[in-house]
Design a protein around this motif. Structure first.
Motif, PDB file in Angstrom:
ATOM      1  N   LYS A 176       0.832  -1.208   0.000  1.00  0.00           N
ATOM      2  CA  LYS A 176       0.000   0.000   0.000  1.00  0.00           C
ATOM      3  C   LYS A 176       0.864   1.255   0.000  1.00  0.00           C
ATOM      4  CE  LYS A 176      -3.818   2.392   0.418  1.00  0.00           C
ATOM      5  NZ  LYS A 176      -4.781   2.506  -0.712  1.00  0.00           N
ATOM      6  N   ALA A 177       1.929   1.255   0.802  1.00  0.00           N
ATOM      7  CA  ALA A 177       2.821   2.417   0.870  1.00  0.00           C
ATOM      8  C   ALA A 177       3.538   2.640  -0.455  1.00  0.00           C
ATOM      9  CB  ALA A 177       3.830   2.237   2.003  1.00  0.00           C
ATOM     10  N   GLU A 178       3.917   1.565  -1.130  1.00  0.00           N
ATOM     11  CA  GLU A 178       4.576   1.692  -2.429  1.00  0.00           C
ATOM     12  C   GLU A 178       3.628   2.313  -3.452  1.00  0.00           C
ATOM     13  OE1 GLU A 178       7.891   0.866  -3.837  1.00  0.00           O
ATOM     14  OE2 GLU A 178       8.053   1.417  -1.731  1.00  0.00           O
ATOM     15  N   GLN A 179       2.371   1.931  -3.398  1.00  0.00           N
ATOM     16  CA  GLN A 179       1.376   2.510  -4.310  1.00  0.00           C
ATOM     17  C   GLN A 179       1.217   4.012  -4.064  1.00  0.00           C
ATOM     18  OE1 GLN A 179      -2.244   0.290  -3.892  1.00  0.00           O
ATOM     19  NE2 GLN A 179      -1.402  -1.568  -4.789  1.00  0.00           N
ATOM     20  N   GLU A 180       1.147   4.389  -2.787  1.00  0.00           N
ATOM     21  CA  GLU A 180       0.984   5.806  -2.447  1.00  0.00           C
ATOM     22  C   GLU A 180       2.209   6.611  -2.885  1.00  0.00           C
ATOM     23  OE1 GLU A 180       0.261   5.855   1.714  1.00  0.00           O
ATOM     24  OE2 GLU A 180      -1.817   5.158   1.536  1.00  0.00           O
ATOM     25  N   ARG A 181       3.376   6.047  -2.728  1.00  0.00           N
ATOM     26  CA  ARG A 181       4.597   6.761  -3.121  1.00  0.00           C
ATOM     27  C   ARG A 181       4.693   6.900  -4.639  1.00  0.00           C
ATOM     28  NH1 ARG A 181       8.901   7.774   0.143  1.00  0.00           N
ATOM     29  NH2 ARG A 181       8.497   7.485   2.356  1.00  0.00           N
ATOM     30  N   TYR A 182       4.191   5.917  -5.371  1.00  0.00           N
ATOM     31  CA  TYR A 182       4.190   6.046  -6.825  1.00  0.00           C
ATOM     32  C   TYR A 182       3.266   7.182  -7.260  1.00  0.00           C
ATOM     33  CZ  TYR A 182       3.526   5.105 -11.756  1.00  0.00           C
ATOM     34  OH  TYR A 182       3.461   5.237 -13.125  1.00  0.00           O
ATOM     35  N   VAL A 183       2.079   7.244  -6.634  1.00  0.00           N
ATOM     36  CA  VAL A 183       1.146   8.334  -6.939  1.00  0.00           C
ATOM     37  C   VAL A 183       1.797   9.680  -6.604  1.00  0.00           C
ATOM     38  CG1 VAL A 183      -1.063   9.385  -6.341  1.00  0.00           C
ATOM     39  CG2 VAL A 183      -0.901   6.905  -6.610  1.00  0.00           C
ATOM     40  N   ASP A 184       2.462   9.760  -5.436  1.00  0.00           N
ATOM     41  CA  ASP A 184       3.121  11.007  -5.026  1.00  0.00           C
ATOM     42  C   ASP A 184       4.231  11.409  -5.996  1.00  0.00           C
ATOM     43  OD1 ASP A 184       1.510  11.203  -2.828  1.00  0.00           O
ATOM     44  OD2 ASP A 184       2.940  10.299  -1.443  1.00  0.00           O
ATOM     45  N   SER A 185       4.874  10.416  -6.619  1.00  0.00           N
ATOM     46  CA  SER A 185       5.986  10.720  -7.516  1.00  0.00           C
ATOM     47  C   SER A 185       5.523  11.321  -8.842  1.00  0.00           C
ATOM     48  CB  SER A 185       6.810   9.446  -7.788  1.00  0.00           C
ATOM     49  OG  SER A 185       6.106   8.550  -8.637  1.00  0.00           O
ATOM     50  N   ARG A 186       4.267  11.076  -9.236  1.00  0.00           N
ATOM     51  CA  ARG A 186       3.743  11.603 -10.495  1.00  0.00           C
ATOM     52  C   ARG A 186       2.754  12.739 -10.300  1.00  0.00           C
ATOM     53  NH1 ARG A 186       1.706   7.491 -14.818  1.00  0.00           N
ATOM     54  NH2 ARG A 186       1.761   9.469 -15.945  1.00  0.00           N
ATOM     55  N   TYR A 187       1.936  12.638  -9.273  1.00  0.00           N
ATOM     56  CA  TYR A 187       0.906  13.648  -9.015  1.00  0.00           C
ATOM     57  C   TYR A 187       1.434  14.594  -7.937  1.00  0.00           C
ATOM     58  CZ  TYR A 187      -3.911  15.395  -8.559  1.00  0.00           C
ATOM     59  OH  TYR A 187      -5.050  16.169  -8.562  1.00  0.00           O
ATOM     60  N   THR A 188       2.374  15.442  -8.346  1.00  0.00           N
ATOM     61  CA  THR A 188       3.051  16.323  -7.397  1.00  0.00           C
ATOM     62  C   THR A 188       2.443  17.726  -7.413  1.00  0.00           C
ATOM     63  OG1 THR A 188       4.674  17.149  -8.989  1.00  0.00           O
ATOM     64  CG2 THR A 188       5.189  15.084  -7.865  1.00  0.00           C
ATOM     65  N   ASN A 209      -9.260  16.839  -3.279  1.00  0.00           N
ATOM     66  CA  ASN A 209     -10.569  16.441  -3.798  1.00  0.00           C
ATOM     67  C   ASN A 209     -10.489  15.726  -5.140  1.00  0.00           C
ATOM     68  OD1 ASN A 209     -11.764  17.663  -1.578  1.00  0.00           O
ATOM     69  ND2 ASN A 209     -12.073  19.615  -2.636  1.00  0.00           N
ATOM     70  N   ASN A 210      -9.334  15.773  -5.774  1.00  0.00           N
ATOM     71  CA  ASN A 210      -9.151  15.132  -7.083  1.00  0.00           C
ATOM     72  C   ASN A 210      -7.845  14.346  -7.061  1.00  0.00           C
ATOM     73  OD1 ASN A 210     -11.355  16.553  -8.953  1.00  0.00           O
ATOM     74  ND2 ASN A 210     -10.438  18.126  -7.643  1.00  0.00           N
ATOM     75  N   HIS A 211      -7.925  13.177  -6.469  1.00  0.00           N
ATOM     76  CA  HIS A 211      -6.718  12.374  -6.271  1.00  0.00           C
ATOM     77  C   HIS A 211      -6.796  11.098  -7.104  1.00  0.00           C
ATOM     78  CE1 HIS A 211      -3.436  10.352  -4.090  1.00  0.00           C
ATOM     79  NE2 HIS A 211      -3.063  11.577  -3.828  1.00  0.00           N
TER      80      HIS A 211
END
Length: 239
Positions: A176-188, A209-211
């Protein structure tokens, strides 16, 4: 007679050394928590750097590890900065509660010519840190296939079922943490701000509101992500 005395002296010395070694053993114990919100951190990694002994905290953040005076104990948890302590007692139980700090969740600067993206490099490092848990094969849990009958029935996994549950749960937390970090790496924030021109609180509110979810980003090219953010921004402005 002389041999007997010599033998007794040697036996006495050995017993004294064994007693000294036994006294030198310290049980380091305590709780590991998030420093900011005071929540416990389950399945954190605890390593005796001096001996290589390794364990991890239970579901309530409680840990226990054997050490000797002056041993260095290192604490690490996915997404947090590692911390350490030096054993100060010479025997008995030493209680030391640890508070870990969250790592800054910001995208690193792009390194020209590097083999991996910043996210990939961080992901590889995290995989190496927790590989000793992730590489272990999942075993059947005690009770899942234990025969029922008269008398005491022993399942080969009974004594290990607690560790099995902890290991399985840690793997879920890690994934789960790896998934969140991948999202954080692109949706900055920097990237979204360039697309929408939003800044400050407005930017944070829009992103909250738009994640996008992990599965969507894994299959979405960067150009499509720009279109997705633009469409969400237009709808958000109308509201």
């Amino acid at each position: 007679m002389k041999r007997i005395i010599t033998g007794l002296l040697l036996l006495f010395c050995c017993c004294a050394l064994l007693a000294q070694d036994a006294q030198a053993q310290v049980t380091v114990t305590g709780t590991i928590i998030d420093k900011e919100n005071q929540l416990v951190l389950p399945y954190a990694s605890i390593t005796n750097k001096s001996t290589g002994r390794r364990t991890y905290s239970d579901k309530g953040g409680f840990y226990k590890i054997t050490a000797s005076p002056k041993d260095v104990i290192v604490f690490s948890f996915l997404g947090y900065k590692p911390d350490s302590l030096v054993v100060t007692q010479s025997s008995g139980t030493e209680t030391r509660d640890m508070s870990l700090v969250v790592e800054a969740r910001q995208l690193h600067g792009v390194e020209i010519g590097t083999q991996y993206t910043p996210y990939q490099a961080d992901s590889i490092a995290r995989r190496e840190t927790f590989g000793y848990i992730l590489d272990k094969r999942d075993m059947p849990l005690a009770g899942s296939n234990t025969p029922v009958g008269a008398g005491i029935v022993f399942s080969p996994f009974t004594r290990y079922s607690r560790k099995e549950k902890q290991k399985r749960e840690f793997k879920k937390i890690f994934a789960k943490a790896e998934q969140e970090r991948y999202v954080d790496s692109r949706y900055t924030p920097v990237f979204v701000s360039k697309v929408t021109s939003l800044k400050g609180d407005s930017l944070q509110m829009f992103m909250r509101n738009n994640h996008p979810d992990h599965h969507m980003l894994r299959t979405m090219p960067q150009e499509d992500l720009i279109y997705w953010i633009t469409d969400r921004y237009k709808a958000w402005i109308k509201q």
